[in-house]
Design an enzyme around this catalytic site. Sequence first.
Site, short mmCIF file in Angstrom:
data_model
loop_
_atom_site.label_atom_id
_atom_site.label_comp_id
_atom_site.label_asym_id
_atom_site.label_seq_id
_atom_site.Cartn_x
_atom_site.Cartn_y
_atom_site.Cartn_z
N CYS A 179 0.86 -1.18 0.00
CA CYS A 179 0.00 0.00 0.00
C CYS A 179 0.90 1.23 0.00
CB CYS A 179 -1.03 -0.03 1.13
SG CYS A 179 -0.44 0.22 2.80
C1 RB5 Z 1 -4.16 5.21 0.72
O1 RB5 Z 1 -4.21 6.55 0.46
C2 RB5 Z 1 -3.23 4.94 1.89
O2 RB5 Z 1 -3.87 5.32 3.07
C3 RB5 Z 1 -2.83 3.49 1.93
O3 RB5 Z 1 -2.23 3.15 0.73
C4 RB5 Z 1 -1.86 3.09 3.01
O4 RB5 Z 1 -0.76 3.93 3.03
C5 RB5 Z 1 -2.42 2.85 4.33
O5 RB5 Z 1 -1.70 2.50 5.27
#
Ligand code: RB5
Length: 150
Positions: free
Chosen positions: A65
């Site tokens: 993420c």
């Molecule tokens: C998405 O914007 C972001 O919150 C996600 O990719 C991640 O970093 C969450 O921990």
Amino acid sequence: MKIALGADHGGVSLKRLVHKHLEEHGHFVLNCGTDGDEAVDYPDFARKVAETVANREADRGIMICGSGVGATIACNKVPGARAGLCHDTFSAHQGVEDDDMNVICLGARIIGTNLAFEILGSFLGAKFSEADRHVRRKQKVLDLEAHYSR
Ligand code: RB5
């Protein structure tokens, strides 16, 4: 190795590169999405990666993420998943050797592609040591999970 690979929109660009890299290195990739660039919710994809590993349909999982933080929190809610956020090669292999980490989480907004590849090489090349103290500690983690799963 059979690898479950997932990402949210923050990680999808790195996921595409990782997918190709893993296949070039002889791994079989189970694509858990997301595949587009539109905003999605990371728990949906973390869940798929973690469940695929916990159900033993894959040997290891990789979840990407933006920061790797949300992915790690979500993956660790799935019983049987042992996810770690690793942005260095030492943690990536020691997390497997000592803690039997079976899912690695990466933050695509934190690290570059080449470091990600090196971290994944350390993760995939490592094995749980089965040393008595690590087996004992892992069992305590499993006991904790079982206690709060009731
Ligand atoms: C998405 O914007 C972001 O919150 C996600 O990719 C991640 O970093 C969450 O921990």
